[in-house]
Motif scaffolding. Structure first.
Motif, PDB file in Angstrom:
ATOM      1  N   ASP A 292       0.831  -1.218   0.000  1.00  0.00           N
ATOM      2  CA  ASP A 292       0.000   0.000   0.000  1.00  0.00           C
ATOM      3  C   ASP A 292       0.863   1.266   0.000  1.00  0.00           C
ATOM      4  OD1 ASP A 292      -2.218  -1.582   0.063  1.00  0.00           O
ATOM      5  OD2 ASP A 292      -2.770  -1.127   2.136  1.00  0.00           O
ATOM      6  N   TRP A 293       1.888   1.270   0.871  1.00  0.00           N
ATOM      7  CA  TRP A 293       2.691   2.491   1.022  1.00  0.00           C
ATOM      8  C   TRP A 293       3.688   2.671  -0.124  1.00  0.00           C
ATOM      9  CZ3 TRP A 293       1.148   6.312   4.015  1.00  0.00           C
ATOM     10  CH2 TRP A 293       0.264   6.010   5.051  1.00  0.00           C
ATOM     11  N   ASN A 294       3.828   1.616  -0.942  1.00  0.00           N
ATOM     12  CA  ASN A 294       4.611   1.785  -2.183  1.00  0.00           C
ATOM     13  C   ASN A 294       3.686   1.887  -3.384  1.00  0.00           C
ATOM     14  OD1 ASN A 294       7.670   1.584  -1.715  1.00  0.00           O
ATOM     15  ND2 ASN A 294       6.800   0.063  -0.336  1.00  0.00           N
TER      16      ASN A 294
ATOM     17  N   ILE B  56      10.131   6.447  13.625  1.00  0.00           N
ATOM     18  CA  ILE B  56       9.562   5.209  13.059  1.00  0.00           C
ATOM     19  C   ILE B  56       8.429   5.545  12.085  1.00  0.00           C
ATOM     20  CG2 ILE B  56       8.463   3.008  13.631  1.00  0.00           C
ATOM     21  CD1 ILE B  56       9.493   3.595  16.590  1.00  0.00           C
ATOM     22  N   GLY B  57       8.486   4.986  10.885  1.00  0.00           N
ATOM     23  CA  GLY B  57       7.479   5.306   9.867  1.00  0.00           C
ATOM     24  C   GLY B  57       7.536   6.790   9.559  1.00  0.00           C
ATOM     25  N   CYS B  58       8.740   7.257   9.232  1.00  0.00           N
ATOM     26  CA  CYS B  58       9.015   8.709   9.154  1.00  0.00           C
ATOM     27  C   CYS B  58       8.408   9.372   7.932  1.00  0.00           C
ATOM     28  CB  CYS B  58      10.519   8.939   9.168  1.00  0.00           C
ATOM     29  SG  CYS B  58      11.331   8.181   7.723  1.00  0.00           S
TER      30      CYS B  58
ATOM     31  N   VAL C 291      13.155   5.773   9.565  1.00  0.00           N
ATOM     32  CA  VAL C 291      12.990   4.486   8.882  1.00  0.00           C
ATOM     33  C   VAL C 291      11.571   4.393   8.339  1.00  0.00           C
ATOM     34  CG1 VAL C 291      12.418   3.246  11.048  1.00  0.00           C
ATOM     35  CG2 VAL C 291      13.240   1.978   9.082  1.00  0.00           C
ATOM     36  N   ASP C 292      11.455   3.919   7.102  1.00  0.00           N
ATOM     37  CA  ASP C 292      10.130   3.813   6.481  1.00  0.00           C
ATOM     38  C   ASP C 292      10.186   2.786   5.345  1.00  0.00           C
ATOM     39  OD1 ASP C 292       7.532   5.923   6.582  1.00  0.00           O
ATOM     40  OD2 ASP C 292       7.646   4.623   4.818  1.00  0.00           O
ATOM     41  N   VAL C 293       9.046   2.123   5.114  1.00  0.00           N
ATOM     42  CA  VAL C 293       8.984   1.104   4.057  1.00  0.00           C
ATOM     43  C   VAL C 293       8.645   1.680   2.686  1.00  0.00           C
ATOM     44  CG1 VAL C 293       8.353  -0.890   5.465  1.00  0.00           C
ATOM     45  CG2 VAL C 293       6.554   0.640   4.626  1.00  0.00           C
TER      46      VAL C 293
ATOM     47  N   ALA D 225      13.282   0.585   4.987  1.00  0.00           N
ATOM     48  CA  ALA D 225      13.255  -0.740   5.627  1.00  0.00           C
ATOM     49  C   ALA D 225      12.004  -0.868   6.479  1.00  0.00           C
ATOM     50  CB  ALA D 225      14.491  -0.912   6.516  1.00  0.00           C
ATOM     51  N   ASP D 226      11.680  -2.107   6.786  1.00  0.00           N
ATOM     52  CA  ASP D 226      10.573  -2.426   7.685  1.00  0.00           C
ATOM     53  C   ASP D 226      11.084  -2.254   9.120  1.00  0.00           C
ATOM     54  OD1 ASP D 226       8.746  -3.701   9.320  1.00  0.00           O
ATOM     55  OD2 ASP D 226       8.402  -5.358   7.920  1.00  0.00           O
ATOM     56  N   ALA D 227      10.473  -1.330   9.851  1.00  0.00           N
ATOM     57  CA  ALA D 227      10.966  -0.998  11.198  1.00  0.00           C
ATOM     58  C   ALA D 227      10.833  -2.152  12.181  1.00  0.00           C
ATOM     59  CB  ALA D 227      10.213   0.221  11.729  1.00  0.00           C
ATOM     60  N   SER D 228      10.070  -3.182  11.829  1.00  0.00           N
ATOM     61  CA  SER D 228       9.914  -4.307  12.756  1.00  0.00           C
ATOM     62  C   SER D 228      11.060  -5.322  12.637  1.00  0.00           C
ATOM     63  CB  SER D 228       8.581  -5.023  12.491  1.00  0.00           C
ATOM     64  OG  SER D 228       8.620  -5.685  11.249  1.00  0.00           O
TER      65      SER D 228
ATOM     66  N   SER E  67       7.443   8.645  16.975  1.00  0.00           N
ATOM     67  CA  SER E  67       6.681   8.471  15.734  1.00  0.00           C
ATOM     68  C   SER E  67       5.437   9.353  15.713  1.00  0.00           C
ATOM     69  CB  SER E  67       6.254   7.018  15.545  1.00  0.00           C
ATOM     70  OG  SER E  67       5.617   6.884  14.276  1.00  0.00           O
ATOM     71  N   ARG E  68       5.182   9.923  14.532  1.00  0.00           N
ATOM     72  CA  ARG E  68       3.903  10.601  14.284  1.00  0.00           C
ATOM     73  C   ARG E  68       3.113   9.686  13.353  1.00  0.00           C
ATOM     74  NH1 ARG E  68       3.957  16.416  11.276  1.00  0.00           N
ATOM     75  NH2 ARG E  68       4.219  15.143   9.396  1.00  0.00           N
ATOM     76  N   PHE E  69       2.200   8.943  13.918  1.00  0.00           N
ATOM     77  CA  PHE E  69       1.274   8.096  13.148  1.00  0.00           C
ATOM     78  C   PHE E  69       1.977   7.042  12.279  1.00  0.00           C
ATOM     79  CE2 PHE E  69      -1.261  12.256  13.250  1.00  0.00           C
ATOM     80  CZ  PHE E  69      -1.984  11.889  14.367  1.00  0.00           C
ATOM     81  N   GLY E  70       3.166   6.579  12.723  1.00  0.00           N
ATOM     82  CA  GLY E  70       3.894   5.616  11.885  1.00  0.00           C
ATOM     83  C   GLY E  70       4.046   4.233  12.502  1.00  0.00           C
TER      84      GLY E  70
HETATM   85  C1  LIG Z   1       0.416   7.778   8.329  1.00  0.00           C
HETATM   86  S1  LIG Z   1       1.998   7.743   7.596  1.00  0.00           S
HETATM   87  C2  LIG Z   1       2.914   8.842   8.658  1.00  0.00           C
HETATM   88  C3  LIG Z   1       4.202   9.324   8.022  1.00  0.00           C
HETATM   89  C4  LIG Z   1       5.007  10.323   8.861  1.00  0.00           C
HETATM   90  N1  LIG Z   1       5.324   9.827  10.184  1.00  0.00           N
HETATM   91  C5  LIG Z   1       4.276  11.637   8.956  1.00  0.00           C
HETATM   92  O1  LIG Z   1       3.775  11.963  10.034  1.00  0.00           O
HETATM   93  O2  LIG Z   1       4.230  12.353   7.940  1.00  0.00           O
HETATM   94  C6  LIG Z   1       2.569   6.154   8.097  1.00  0.00           C
HETATM   95  C7  LIG Z   1       3.962   5.799   7.629  1.00  0.00           C
HETATM   96  O3  LIG Z   1       4.350   4.549   8.193  1.00  0.00           O
HETATM   97  C8  LIG Z   1       5.093   3.846   7.209  1.00  0.00           C
HETATM   98  N2  LIG Z   1       5.108   2.410   7.553  1.00  0.00           N
HETATM   99  C9  LIG Z   1       4.065   1.535   7.530  1.00  0.00           C
HETATM  100  N3  LIG Z   1       4.486   0.317   7.926  1.00  0.00           N
HETATM  101  C10 LIG Z   1       5.820   0.422   8.221  1.00  0.00           C
HETATM  102  C11 LIG Z   1       6.814  -0.505   8.681  1.00  0.00           C
HETATM  103  N4  LIG Z   1       6.538  -1.776   8.913  1.00  0.00           N
HETATM  104  N5  LIG Z   1       8.076  -0.027   8.847  1.00  0.00           N
HETATM  105  C12 LIG Z   1       8.392   1.259   8.597  1.00  0.00           C
HETATM  106  N6  LIG Z   1       7.487   2.165   8.156  1.00  0.00           N
HETATM  107  C13 LIG Z   1       6.216   1.762   7.976  1.00  0.00           C
HETATM  108  C14 LIG Z   1       4.392   4.179   5.906  1.00  0.00           C
HETATM  109  O4  LIG Z   1       5.174   3.928   4.773  1.00  0.00           O
HETATM  110  C15 LIG Z   1       4.075   5.657   6.122  1.00  0.00           C
HETATM  111  O5  LIG Z   1       5.081   6.487   5.623  1.00  0.00           O
END
Ligand SMILES: C[S@@+](CC[C@H](N)C(=O)[O-])C[C@H]1O[C@@H](n2cnc3c(N)ncnc32)[C@H](O)[C@@H]1O
Length: 285
Positions: free
Chosen positions: A11-13, A53-55, A77-79, A103-106, A120-123
């Protein structure tokens, strides 16, 4: 069975990432207040090492980099390849030494005890196995290191998400939001957050509510605000995906209904809807 986090990575790609890339400035503006609430709770200090995380496209990583200064270190870090690409471009333009990892943060990406702070902000709501993911992230924290993030409260408290959905009930069939599944509301239940972080080995888990209006539409007249808001509703939340699968006739009906709902709440300040979050904090033992 798909590999861990594969649906979210796709989805995120794919279409979700593409929308976040196109509307990145708009999204940064709309989510800034929530991110700042978590930033205040995180209290990054000069010289600290921080993981974002999920930047996404990096807005919060840059704020963290300014806070930790030249003696500190920030890794984002972000996927999402498109969002990490944008983050790297922005870092160069801003001359900020943030390291972005696609990369996958997990996954086990970092040596144990690498960071003072995980932010993290919503990531962090997108992991298939959040306990395993947070246990891995906790290992990257120094003993006593902090975790601070913003996540959405329940859908019913977030009109940016449910107002358009409610407007098209009876026009488009909708599934209830699964708040246990990876997605924006995966950490909306406080008991689930406490359980997940506790099982992942964090201590002192606390959730503080933080609310701020989410501005959907601006303009000089009710009509202008409503048209602005209507276009914005298709940038976040479920509406774009839900309506993409419908016929033109259903889409038109739904658009009329959403327009009416938005017009009904326009004020002199624009069209603002509720945005309600948890600011979650915890620490490594
Ligand atoms: C709602 S967005 C928030 C992005 C950013 N933190 C912001 O506030 O603008 C969620 C982010 O989490 C990332 N994400 C989802 N699963 C992830 C994972 N397993 N590892 C790293 N990043 C991930 C997505 O690619 C996306 O960029």
């Amino acid at each position: 069975m798909t590999a861990t986090n594969q649906q979210q990575i796709n989805d995120w790609n794919g279409p979700v990432g593409a929308r976040w890339l196109t509307y990145n400035d708009w999204l940064d503006e709309r989510t800034a207040a929530y991110g700042q609430a978590a930033f205040a709770a995180a209290a990054p200090q000069a010289g600290e090492a921080v993981l974002d995380i999920g930047c996404g496209a990096g807005a919060t990583s840059f704020e963290l980099a300014r806070a930790v200064g030249s003696g500190g270190r920030v890794v984002g870090v972000d996927v999402s390849e498109p969002l990490v690409g944008r983050a790297r471009e922005r870092a160069q333009a801003l001359s900020l030494p943030v390291e972005f990892r696609l990369a996958d943060a997990s996954r086990p990406l970092f040596a144990p005890h690498s960071f003072d702070l995980l932010y993290s902000r919503f990531g962090v709501m997108f992991f298939d196995d959040p306990v395993a993911a947070f246990a891995e992230l906790r290992r990257a924290l120094k003993p006593g290191g902090r975790l601070a993030f913003a996540c959405w409260k329940a859908p019913a408290e977030n009109d940016w998400y449910v107002l358009p959905l409610n407007a098209i009930r009876g026009i488009v069939e909708q599934d209830a939001v699964d708040t246990d599944a990876p997605g924006p509301f995966a950490f909306s239940d406080p008991q689930r957050v406490v359980r997940v972080l506790g099982e992942a080995g964090f201590e002192g888990v606390e959730l503080q509510p933080f609310e701020a209006p989410f501005y959907y539409g601006r303009g000089d007249s009710r009509e202008a605000m409503t048209e602005d808001a209507l276009s914005q509703v298709f940038r976040v939340g479920p509406i774009a995906r839900l309506l993409a699968a419908q016929t033109d006739e259903v889409r038109d009906k739904a658009t009329v209904a959403i327009r009416e709902a938005l017009s009904g709440i326009a004020t002199g300040q624009g069209i603002a809807v509720s945005g309600a979050t948890w600011v979650v904090t915890a620490r490594a033992p």
